[in-house]
Design a protein around this motif. Structure first.
Motif, PDB file in Angstrom:
ATOM      1  N   HIS A 121       1.317  -1.534  -0.138  1.00 55.50           N
ATOM      2  CA  HIS A 121       0.354   0.347  -0.189  1.00 55.50           C
ATOM      3  C   HIS A 121       1.317   1.586  -0.011  1.00 55.50           C
ATOM      4  CE1 HIS A 121      -2.919  -3.063   1.341  1.00 55.50           C
ATOM      5  NE2 HIS A 121      -3.721  -2.082   0.651  1.00 55.50           N
ATOM      6  N   ARG A 122       1.891   1.610   0.478  1.00 50.68           N
ATOM      7  CA  ARG A 122       3.294   2.023   0.888  1.00 50.68           C
ATOM      8  C   ARG A 122       2.969   3.376  -0.211  1.00 50.68           C
ATOM      9  NH1 ARG A 122       5.340   5.512   4.148  1.00 50.68           N
ATOM     10  NH2 ARG A 122       4.641   4.137   5.918  1.00 50.68           N
ATOM     11  N   TYR A 125       0.509   5.213  -1.891  1.00 51.26           N
ATOM     12  CA  TYR A 125      -0.111   6.310  -1.095  1.00 51.26           C
ATOM     13  C   TYR A 125       1.246   7.170  -1.276  1.00 51.26           C
ATOM     14  CZ  TYR A 125       1.702   9.027   3.553  1.00 51.26           C
ATOM     15  OH  TYR A 125       2.134  10.667   3.640  1.00 51.26           O
ATOM     16  N   GLU A 126       2.033   6.930  -1.574  1.00 53.74           N
ATOM     17  CA  GLU A 126       3.336   7.814  -1.748  1.00 53.74           C
ATOM     18  C   GLU A 126       3.456   7.998  -3.067  1.00 53.74           C
ATOM     19  OE1 GLU A 126       7.089   5.992  -1.066  1.00 53.74           O
ATOM     20  OE2 GLU A 126       6.721   6.628   1.090  1.00 53.74           O
ATOM     21  N   TRP A 128       0.222   8.455  -5.107  1.00 51.87           N
ATOM     22  CA  TRP A 128      -0.963   9.331  -4.367  1.00 51.87           C
ATOM     23  C   TRP A 128      -0.417  10.536  -4.488  1.00 51.87           C
ATOM     24  CZ3 TRP A 128      -5.496   8.776  -6.563  1.00 51.87           C
ATOM     25  CH2 TRP A 128      -6.745  10.139  -6.140  1.00 51.87           C
ATOM     26  N   ASP A 129      -0.045  10.758  -3.560  1.00 53.63           N
ATOM     27  CA  ASP A 129       0.943  12.428  -2.286  1.00 53.63           C
ATOM     28  C   ASP A 129       1.307  13.008  -3.717  1.00 53.63           C
ATOM     29  OD1 ASP A 129       1.817  13.824  -0.036  1.00 53.63           O
ATOM     30  OD2 ASP A 129       3.461  13.061  -1.589  1.00 53.63           O
ATOM     31  N   LEU A 157       1.543   3.029   9.092  1.00 55.04           N
ATOM     32  CA  LEU A 157       1.408   3.951   6.805  1.00 55.04           C
ATOM     33  C   LEU A 157       0.155   4.481   6.992  1.00 55.04           C
ATOM     34  CD1 LEU A 157       1.602   4.357   4.033  1.00 55.04           C
ATOM     35  CD2 LEU A 157       0.766   1.591   4.248  1.00 55.04           C
ATOM     36  N   ILE A 161      -1.322   8.080   6.441  1.00 51.68           N
ATOM     37  CA  ILE A 161      -1.739   8.527   5.567  1.00 51.68           C
ATOM     38  C   ILE A 161      -3.284   9.615   6.212  1.00 51.68           C
ATOM     39  CG2 ILE A 161      -4.134   7.622   4.574  1.00 51.68           C
ATOM     40  CD1 ILE A 161      -2.624   5.275   3.837  1.00 51.68           C
ATOM     41  N   THR A 167      -3.291  13.736   1.561  1.00 54.57           N
ATOM     42  CA  THR A 167      -3.610  12.452   1.911  1.00 54.57           C
ATOM     43  C   THR A 167      -5.614  11.849   2.874  1.00 54.57           C
ATOM     44  OG1 THR A 167      -2.563  11.081   3.505  1.00 54.57           O
ATOM     45  CG2 THR A 167      -2.317  11.673   0.930  1.00 54.57           C
ATOM     46  N   ILE A 171      -7.870   9.892   0.605  1.00 52.82           N
ATOM     47  CA  ILE A 171      -7.585   8.262   0.537  1.00 52.82           C
ATOM     48  C   ILE A 171      -8.271   8.116   1.603  1.00 52.82           C
ATOM     49  CG2 ILE A 171      -6.190   6.863   1.232  1.00 52.82           C
ATOM     50  CD1 ILE A 171      -3.865   8.529  -0.036  1.00 52.82           C
TER      51      ILE A 171
END
Length: 268
Positions: A121-122, A125-126, A128-129, A157, A161, A167, A171
């Protein structure tokens, strides 16, 4: 799971034993499982390869892993591949529930998976950021949706988020989702993401394609076996590539429509 008991019964009654092998991830990637689980499964598989007369594997990748493990002990178990499909109802079957309120009127990318380190998932996340900070995406309209229960070693994590101003509102993490709601999420998402570091099969990729949805997947493990070239495949560690792909396709409905037509025509 009492393999020694099964062995005794097998000697007494003379039956043949066929095992189903989903993956050997705890043995090959012990850093992706909880402490001690790899030791438990080392014992389990050590007994299983002596008990089994044959093995049904869910992918060619799993079959290769299983045969390599058995060969390390000079054991040969006839093994075959029986790939899976999708257990979710086909689109249009049964009741059609509404999307969660937080997704009404939004465009979103979907990732279905237990939240744990192996699922990666990380990287999303990164990625998307970066998409939000570079203004590739609109934080008022665009969403990244994680669907799945919270597994192990992800507290940091999830705190990031929730705390990150970029995020925390864009998210969405959904747990305890029914199959009906999951089907609605697949139907209404723009596309599906699956950046896992390794899979024995990868059911969400098959579920996405079953719903006619484009999928951007990792190229690791068994995942290249699902969908052929109708799936886009990226290195699971290449954050920039994931970011560029998310930003490009979430803002290109015409490209997604063309992609969906290919899936409808080619995927079985």
């Amino acid at each position: 799971k009492d393999l020694r008991g099964l062995w005794s019964l097998k000697q007494r009654h003379g039956f043949r034993y066929c095992t189903i092998v989903h993956d050997l991830i705890p043995l090959n990637f012990p850093h992706f499982v909880t402490a001690g689980y790899d030791a438990f499964l080392t014992d389990y598989f050590g007994e299983l390869m002596w008990l089994a007369d044959c093995a049904m594997c869910n992918s060619e990748a799993t079959r290769r892993d299983w045969l390599a493990y058995c060969a390390g002990f000079d054991v040969a178990v006839p093994s075959h591949v029986s790939p899976w499909g999708s257990d979710l109802p086909f689109p249009g079957e049964g009741a059609q529930p509404a999307l969660p309120g937080a997704l009404q009127g939004k465009r979103f990318a979907l990732f279905v998976s237990t939240i744990e380190p192996r699922k990666n998932h990380r990287v999303l996340y990164e990625a998307w950021d970066r998409c939000i900070r570079s203004r590739m995406l609109d934080p008022a309209r665009d969403r990244l949706v994680f669907v799945g229960r919270r597994g192990w070693n992800t507290d940091d994590l999830l705190r990031e988020i929730a705390a990150n101003p970029v995020t925390r509102d864009s998210i969405l993490v959904l747990e305890h989702v029914s199959d009906a709601v999951l089907g609605a999420l697949y139907r209404h998402c723009a596309f599906v993401l699956f950046p896992s570091f390794y899979e024995g099969y990868g059911i969400p990729v098959a579920e996405a394609l079953n719903h006619g949805k484009p999928c951007i997947s990792s190229n690791a493990g068994s995942l290249p076996e699902i969908g052929g070239d109708v799936v886009m495949r990226l290195d699971p560690k290449d954050t920039i590539a994931w970011s560029d792909a998310i930003g490009r396709y979430l803002t290109s409905p015409e490209k997604l429509a063309t992609w969906e037509q290919r899936i409808k025509a080619e995927y079985r």
